[in-house]
Every structure is written in C-alpha cells, then in structure tokens.
Motif scaffolding. Structure first.
Motif, PDB file in Angstrom:
ATOM      1  N   ILE A 162      -3.877  11.864   5.741  1.00 12.96           N
ATOM      2  CA  ILE A 162      -3.155  10.717   5.219  1.00 12.96           C
ATOM      3  C   ILE A 162      -2.905   9.756   6.378  1.00 12.96           C
ATOM      4  CG2 ILE A 162      -0.986   9.898   4.211  1.00 12.96           C
ATOM      5  CD1 ILE A 162      -2.736  11.339   2.212  1.00 12.96           C
ATOM      6  N   ILE A 163      -3.234   8.492   6.157  1.00 12.73           N
ATOM      7  CA  ILE A 163      -2.953   7.448   7.148  1.00 12.73           C
ATOM      8  C   ILE A 163      -1.552   6.920   6.882  1.00 12.73           C
ATOM      9  CG2 ILE A 163      -3.647   5.186   8.027  1.00 12.73           C
ATOM     10  CD1 ILE A 163      -6.474   5.813   6.842  1.00 12.73           C
ATOM     11  N   GLU A 164      -0.745   6.862   7.927  1.00 14.82           N
ATOM     12  CA  GLU A 164       0.600   6.308   7.776  1.00 14.82           C
ATOM     13  C   GLU A 164       0.751   5.082   8.669  1.00 14.82           C
ATOM     14  OE1 GLU A 164       3.599   9.265   8.465  1.00 14.82           O
ATOM     15  OE2 GLU A 164       3.502   9.956   6.388  1.00 14.82           O
ATOM     16  N   ALA A 165       1.422   4.075   8.153  1.00 14.17           N
ATOM     17  CA  ALA A 165       1.757   2.869   8.920  1.00 14.17           C
ATOM     18  C   ALA A 165       3.258   2.677   8.840  1.00 14.17           C
ATOM     19  CB  ALA A 165       1.027   1.655   8.352  1.00 14.17           C
TER      20      ALA A 165
ATOM     21  N   ALA B 233       2.295   2.929  15.762  1.00  7.22           N
ATOM     22  CA  ALA B 233       2.828   2.693  14.416  1.00  7.22           C
ATOM     23  C   ALA B 233       1.871   3.175  13.329  1.00  7.22           C
ATOM     24  CB  ALA B 233       3.137   1.211  14.219  1.00  7.22           C
ATOM     25  N   VAL B 234       0.586   3.376  13.689  1.00  9.31           N
ATOM     26  CA  VAL B 234      -0.417   3.863  12.731  1.00  9.31           C
ATOM     27  C   VAL B 234      -0.837   5.261  13.154  1.00  9.31           C
ATOM     28  CG1 VAL B 234      -2.696   3.492  11.730  1.00  9.31           C
ATOM     29  CG2 VAL B 234      -1.222   1.540  12.234  1.00  9.31           C
ATOM     30  N   THR B 235      -0.596   6.238  12.296  1.00  5.23           N
ATOM     31  CA  THR B 235      -0.845   7.642  12.640  1.00  5.23           C
ATOM     32  C   THR B 235      -1.644   8.343  11.546  1.00  5.23           C
ATOM     33  OG1 THR B 235       1.249   8.323  11.640  1.00  5.23           O
ATOM     34  CG2 THR B 235       1.279   7.778  13.998  1.00  5.23           C
ATOM     35  N   LEU B 236      -2.121   9.532  11.877  1.00  4.69           N
ATOM     36  CA  LEU B 236      -2.813  10.405  10.934  1.00  4.69           C
ATOM     37  C   LEU B 236      -2.087  11.738  10.876  1.00  4.69           C
ATOM     38  CD1 LEU B 236      -6.549   9.950  12.017  1.00  4.69           C
ATOM     39  CD2 LEU B 236      -5.468   8.959  10.013  1.00  4.69           C
ATOM     40  N   ARG B 237      -2.010  12.294   9.683  1.00  2.00           N
ATOM     41  CA  ARG B 237      -1.455  13.639   9.556  1.00  2.00           C
ATOM     42  C   ARG B 237      -2.207  14.366   8.452  1.00  2.00           C
ATOM     43  NH1 ARG B 237       1.301  13.922   4.956  1.00  2.00           N
ATOM     44  NH2 ARG B 237       2.302  12.058   4.078  1.00  2.00           N
ATOM     45  N   PRO B 238      -2.268  15.691   8.519  1.00  5.44           N
ATOM     46  CA  PRO B 238      -2.958  16.454   7.476  1.00  5.44           C
ATOM     47  C   PRO B 238      -2.331  16.226   6.106  1.00  5.44           C
ATOM     48  CG  PRO B 238      -2.566  17.825   9.398  1.00  5.44           C
ATOM     49  CD  PRO B 238      -1.795  16.559   9.616  1.00  5.44           C
ATOM     50  N   SER B 239      -3.159  16.180   5.088  1.00  5.67           N
ATOM     51  CA  SER B 239      -2.688  16.066   3.709  1.00  5.67           C
ATOM     52  C   SER B 239      -2.336  17.463   3.207  1.00  5.67           C
ATOM     53  CB  SER B 239      -3.778  15.447   2.831  1.00  5.67           C
ATOM     54  OG  SER B 239      -3.424  15.502   1.471  1.00  5.67           O
ATOM     55  N   THR B 240      -1.074  17.693   2.893  1.00  9.07           N
ATOM     56  CA  THR B 240      -0.631  19.042   2.537  1.00  9.07           C
ATOM     57  C   THR B 240       0.220  19.115   1.274  1.00  9.07           C
ATOM     58  OG1 THR B 240       1.309  18.794   3.967  1.00  9.07           O
ATOM     59  CG2 THR B 240      -0.666  19.801   4.949  1.00  9.07           C
ATOM     60  N   THR B 241       0.903  18.047   0.910  1.00  9.31           N
ATOM     61  CA  THR B 241       1.888  18.120  -0.172  1.00  9.31           C
ATOM     62  C   THR B 241       1.320  17.597  -1.491  1.00  9.31           C
ATOM     63  OG1 THR B 241       2.782  15.896   0.189  1.00  9.31           O
ATOM     64  CG2 THR B 241       3.680  17.686   1.546  1.00  9.31           C
ATOM     65  N   THR B 242       2.043  17.854  -2.559  1.00 13.36           N
ATOM     66  CA  THR B 242       1.686  17.317  -3.871  1.00 13.36           C
ATOM     67  C   THR B 242       1.686  15.794  -3.839  1.00 13.36           C
ATOM     68  OG1 THR B 242       2.653  19.238  -4.974  1.00 13.36           O
ATOM     69  CG2 THR B 242       2.325  17.258  -6.311  1.00 13.36           C
ATOM     70  N   GLU B 243       2.640  15.212  -3.118  1.00 12.16           N
ATOM     71  CA  GLU B 243       2.700  13.758  -2.994  1.00 12.16           C
ATOM     72  C   GLU B 243       1.461  13.220  -2.281  1.00 12.16           C
ATOM     73  OE1 GLU B 243       5.729  10.266  -1.318  1.00 12.16           O
ATOM     74  OE2 GLU B 243       6.226  12.387  -1.057  1.00 12.16           O
ATOM     75  N   ASP B 244       1.009  13.945  -1.265  1.00 10.56           N
ATOM     76  CA  ASP B 244      -0.210  13.538  -0.564  1.00 10.56           C
ATOM     77  C   ASP B 244      -1.401  13.562  -1.514  1.00 10.56           C
ATOM     78  OD1 ASP B 244       1.204  13.297   1.796  1.00 10.56           O
ATOM     79  OD2 ASP B 244       0.662  15.292   2.525  1.00 10.56           O
ATOM     80  N   PHE B 245      -1.480  14.598  -2.322  1.00  7.73           N
ATOM     81  CA  PHE B 245      -2.573  14.711  -3.297  1.00  7.73           C
ATOM     82  C   PHE B 245      -2.564  13.521  -4.251  1.00  7.73           C
ATOM     83  CE2 PHE B 245      -4.260  16.088  -7.400  1.00  7.73           C
ATOM     84  CZ  PHE B 245      -5.511  16.577  -7.024  1.00  7.73           C
ATOM     85  N   GLU B 246      -1.396  13.139  -4.721  1.00 14.12           N
ATOM     86  CA  GLU B 246      -1.286  11.997  -5.628  1.00 14.12           C
ATOM     87  C   GLU B 246      -1.711  10.703  -4.941  1.00 14.12           C
ATOM     88  OE1 GLU B 246      -0.741  12.056  -8.830  1.00 14.12           O
ATOM     89  OE2 GLU B 246      -0.573  14.248  -8.769  1.00 14.12           O
ATOM     90  N   THR B 247      -1.391  10.582  -3.661  1.00 12.74           N
ATOM     91  CA  THR B 247      -1.826   9.415  -2.891  1.00 12.74           C
ATOM     92  C   THR B 247      -3.346   9.351  -2.839  1.00 12.74           C
ATOM     93  OG1 THR B 247       0.166   9.380  -1.516  1.00 12.74           O
ATOM     94  CG2 THR B 247      -1.805   8.344  -0.598  1.00 12.74           C
ATOM     95  N   GLU B 248      -3.981  10.490  -2.607  1.00 15.44           N
ATOM     96  CA  GLU B 248      -5.447  10.537  -2.542  1.00 15.44           C
ATOM     97  C   GLU B 248      -6.071  10.207  -3.892  1.00 15.44           C
ATOM     98  OE1 GLU B 248      -6.032  13.857   0.970  1.00 15.44           O
ATOM     99  OE2 GLU B 248      -5.403  14.509  -1.016  1.00 15.44           O
ATOM    100  N   VAL B 249      -5.504  10.741  -4.946  1.00  9.38           N
ATOM    101  CA  VAL B 249      -5.999  10.444  -6.294  1.00  9.38           C
ATOM    102  C   VAL B 249      -5.921   8.945  -6.555  1.00  9.38           C
ATOM    103  CG1 VAL B 249      -5.491  10.699  -8.757  1.00  9.38           C
ATOM    104  CG2 VAL B 249      -5.473  12.713  -7.268  1.00  9.38           C
ATOM    105  N   GLN B 250      -4.798   8.343  -6.229  1.00 11.25           N
ATOM    106  CA  GLN B 250      -4.601   6.915  -6.468  1.00 11.25           C
ATOM    107  C   GLN B 250      -5.595   6.080  -5.665  1.00 11.25           C
ATOM    108  OE1 GLN B 250      -0.629   5.554  -5.582  1.00 11.25           O
ATOM    109  NE2 GLN B 250      -0.963   3.531  -6.449  1.00 11.25           N
ATOM    110  N   LEU B 251      -5.849   6.470  -4.438  1.00 16.82           N
ATOM    111  CA  LEU B 251      -6.761   5.710  -3.585  1.00 16.82           C
ATOM    112  C   LEU B 251      -8.211   5.822  -4.063  1.00 16.82           C
ATOM    113  CD1 LEU B 251      -5.124   6.385  -0.131  1.00 16.82           C
ATOM    114  CD2 LEU B 251      -5.716   4.121  -1.026  1.00 16.82           C
ATOM    115  N   GLU B 252      -8.598   6.981  -4.589  1.00 19.43           N
ATOM    116  CA  GLU B 252      -9.949   7.107  -5.148  1.00 19.43           C
ATOM    117  C   GLU B 252     -10.120   6.140  -6.323  1.00 19.43           C
ATOM    118  OE1 GLU B 252     -12.341   8.762  -3.907  1.00 19.43           O
ATOM    119  OE2 GLU B 252     -11.420  10.284  -2.629  1.00 19.43           O
TER     120      GLU B 252
END
Length: 275
Positions: A187-190, A140-159
């Motif tokens: 990106i970590i996904e649950a 249920a917990v996976t990792l995938r490469p960060s590639t999209t604009t949405e992923d970038f926004e997720t990283e910005v928010q987490l910083e």
C-alpha cells in the motif's frame, strides 16, 4: 500447482524458441508457479516424451490472455492450432468476455499465424528495465505491506478505478493474488493516508513491478513517482534487476517510468479474439 518437471520443460522450450526467433515470450512464470489445479489453464503437447508445444492461459479479472509456443522443429504440423483450440474452449466454459492473444512484436511466425484467426490488434505493451539513475526520496510518501481487510478493500477499489475491473471481478482477482507466494502487495501512503498500491514479484534475480496505481484524485502530485522511486531503491539494494510493463498508448505512465530511469527493451502485441 505445476510440477517442477513441467516448469523446467516449459522454461527449456521457451529458451529454444526465443533463441531461434530472437524475441522474448511473456509466459508469466510467477503465475505458472502458483497455478490452482482446480482450473485447467495450461496445455501441453509432447512428442516421444519431449515437450514441444505449450499454451498458457492467464486470467486478469475480466479478461484472459493466451500465450504459447511450439518448438521450431515441430512447427507447421497444427500443434499450436490444437493447443489454442483447447485454450479457447476452456476459456469459454468460464464465460470470459475478453480474450487476448499475446505475441512478441518481433515474432514473424506469430503474425503469420494470427492472420488466419478472427482477431484484431488491440494494444502494444512495452517491457521496461530500470537503468541506474538518481531517485527522488520523500519521507511523506511510504510503502508498507498490505495486510488488513481495509488494505484489501483499497486494492479492490483501485483495480476498479485504475484498470476497469468490475467490483466482483476485482475481489476474485485480489483473492487469487493472495495465493501467490512470489509476490508482495504494498500500500502506498502519502502523509499517512492510503494513496495507491503496487505488487512486486521477485524471482531468479529479477524484481517485476505490477498493478501500480494511485487514486485518480491524488494523481499529478508526484506521489506515484516518489513511491516508484522508493520501491526501485529497495529492490536495487537487494541486487535485483528491476522491470515493469506499460501499455504503449499510456503516455502518462510511460513518461513517469522514464523519469525514474526505466527504458523500453522489448514489446508484446495483444490481439482481441472476436469469435
């Protein structure tokens, strides 16, 4: 970018200094190998064509860390003072508000030098290495490469949420990370939803985990431990030694890392420059 000769000279000087002092310097070679020539971030001192002094400036959003070294045979000649003066001057031009001076905890010469500077101890950071142990797996917990604009926004928010960045600083920092070809952003996904992030840098038989964060509202559910276990297993299968860093005062993160098999082997001290 720094040239191959410059990088080799820095590495050779590092080895001499570490062997003489019995400590490890934090020179962030993954960053040195991806320098932007538009910024002055590295300062060199040569004697008769030989590199005997070096200072690196490392930007992390709203702060800069300075770390350097001088060959044991060339100390007490004011070389490091000159390098530090240049590094501080360049940092001030960029209007950086937080300047941290980095020194190995075990370096007596660094401690003596820092006594004469307007700085105060800020925090200690442990460097940890993974020791083989059983790891928890959860599909249920996976990792995938960060590639999209949405992923970038997720990283910005987490910083912003996890590391105290201002949003503009976070955007600039994450854009710069995209230029680092030695790191991969995940990106970590649950349960199919973005839950966190991390970066992995691979070089010279080592894998370093950076920027590991889970959204605050999802913490305490085991997501971080399962994600960390997953990336450790992936890197271990490649035959790489696995490392990460954590602030000594971050008891929660320290407990998490130890539960996954990481053990402290070295520490760095950071001093807040106050002038």
């Amino acid at each position: 970018m720094l040239t191959k000769d410059e990088l080799a000279s820095i590495k050779a000087l590092q080895e001499v200094c570490e062997q003489d002092g019995g400590f490890q310097l934090k020179l962030n070679f993954d960053m040195l190998e991806n320098r932007n020539r538009m910024k002055k971030e590295d300062f060199f001192h040569y004697e008769e064509g030989k590199l005997v002094g070096f200072l690196g400036s490392y930007g992390f959003g709203n702060k800069v860390e300075l770390c350097g070294m001088v060959h044991p045979d060339y100390r007490r000649r004011g070389i490091f003072s000159k390098l530090l003066e240049m590094g501080l001057e360049e940092t001030k031009k960029r209007n950086i508000q937080t300047i941290l001076l980095n020194a190995p905890t075990d370096s007596l010469s660094a401690k003596e030098f820092l006594k004469n500077l307007p700085c105060t101890f800020s925090v200690a950071e442990y460097q940890m290495k993974w020791q083989k142990t059983n790891l928890i797996e959860d599909p249920a917990v996976t990792l995938r490469p960060s590639t999209t604009t949405e992923d970038f926004e997720t990283e910005v928010q987490l910083e912003v949420l996890a590391f105290g960045f201002a949003e503009e600083e976070s955007r600039e920092f994450n854009l710069k990370l995209r230029e680092n070809h030695f790191e991969e952003n995940f990106i970590i996904e649950a349960h199919g939803q973005a839950a966190g992030k991390m970066r992995v840098a691979e070089s010279d038989g080592e894998a370093w985990i950076y920027g590991f964060a889970v959204f605050p509202e999802l913490q305490g559910k085991g997501i971080g431990r399962k994600a960390l276990s997953r990336v450790v297993k992936l890197e271990d299968q490649k035959g790489l030694s696995i490392f990460l860093e954590v602030e000594a005062k971050n008891a929660h993160a320290l407990k998490l890392y130890e539960s996954c098999g990481f053990r402290s082997y070295h520490s760095q001290d950071y001093y807040l420059y106050q002038n």
